[in-house]
Design a protein around this motif. Structure first.
Motif, short mmCIF file in Angstrom:
data_model
loop_
_atom_site.label_atom_id
_atom_site.label_comp_id
_atom_site.label_asym_id
_atom_site.label_seq_id
_atom_site.Cartn_x
_atom_site.Cartn_y
_atom_site.Cartn_z
N UNK A 147 2.25 -0.68 -43.90
CA UNK A 147 2.86 0.64 -44.05
C UNK A 147 3.24 1.12 -42.65
N UNK A 148 4.54 1.34 -42.43
CA UNK A 148 5.03 1.79 -41.12
C UNK A 148 5.14 3.30 -41.11
N UNK A 149 4.50 3.94 -40.14
CA UNK A 149 4.60 5.39 -39.99
C UNK A 149 5.72 5.77 -39.05
N UNK A 150 5.99 4.96 -38.04
CA UNK A 150 7.14 5.19 -37.17
C UNK A 150 7.49 3.91 -36.43
N UNK A 151 8.75 3.84 -36.00
CA UNK A 151 9.24 2.71 -35.21
C UNK A 151 10.17 3.24 -34.13
N UNK A 152 10.32 2.47 -33.07
CA UNK A 152 11.17 2.86 -31.95
C UNK A 152 11.57 1.60 -31.21
N UNK A 153 12.79 1.55 -30.71
CA UNK A 153 13.19 0.42 -29.86
C UNK A 153 14.16 0.92 -28.80
N UNK A 154 14.27 0.13 -27.74
CA UNK A 154 15.18 0.46 -26.66
C UNK A 154 15.24 -0.68 -25.67
#
Length: 185
Positions: A147-154
């Motif tokens: 279960x993913x609560x948040x994701x971020x990439x850069x």
């Protein structure tokens, strides 16, 4: 020293939590270091894993993880929380474990000795929703849903030089190149 029934029950519960936590710690090391032997100790042979981008056998998920360790997959780092047993019915336990993941992906050489060019860093945080099963005194995962609560990439801009971290042993690598696999400590 005599223990009350409540104290004995609490000690048993803590032993179960500790055994399940050990599985989760092995999982983090197995996928981060691409350690096939450890991967074989996490799920039961018929275990399943739904990671969102992958939904199938746990063995297939680990094959995917091993095969992803090529020139495009730089580094993985899982940090897992203490598992919370939400309910236990005999030899099965519903377990929630919080996680934080960081991974570096991109072009360039895959090793711990050089610069990474045109790479991306991704972060995920969430929870593993696991059905654990105990067989012959051993806990392993039978079914997992991530279960993913948040994701971020850069963009990834390595800072090894900025922090004066030398090439080689001080930089993480996959098994058997990682410093924690060395015989001499």
């Amino acid at each position: 020293m005599d223990f009350s029934e409540n104290e004995v029950a609490e000690l048993r519960r803590l032993l179960e939590v500790s055994a399940i936590q050990e599985v989760m710690l092995r999982y983090a090391r197995a996928v981060d270091r691409a350690d096939s032997d450890l991967m074989d100790s996490i799920f039961w042979p018929e275990g399943t894993d739904n990671h969102g981008m992958y939904d199938g056998s746990a063995a297939g998920f680990f094959d995917r993880a091993r095969n992803a360790r090529d020139d495009k997959d730089r580094a993985r780092h899982h940090l897992v929380g203490v598992p919370r047993i939400l309910s236990q019915d005999g030899a099965q336990a519903k377990v929630e474990t919080y996680f934080f993941f960081a991974g570096v992906y991109g072009a360039g050489q895959n090793d711990n000795i050089g610069t990474i060019e045109e790479a991306t860093i991704g972060f995920n945080a969430g929870r593993y929703r696991d059905l654990f099963e105990k067989r012959d005194g051993e806990w392993r995962v039978l079914r997992r849903v991530t279960v993913y609560d948040w994701t971020l990439s850069g963009p990834y801009a390595p800072a090894f030089e900025r922090f004066n971290i030398p090439l080689g042993i001080n930089r993480g690598a996959v098994e058997p190149l990682d410093a924690t696999y060395e015989d001499r400590w």
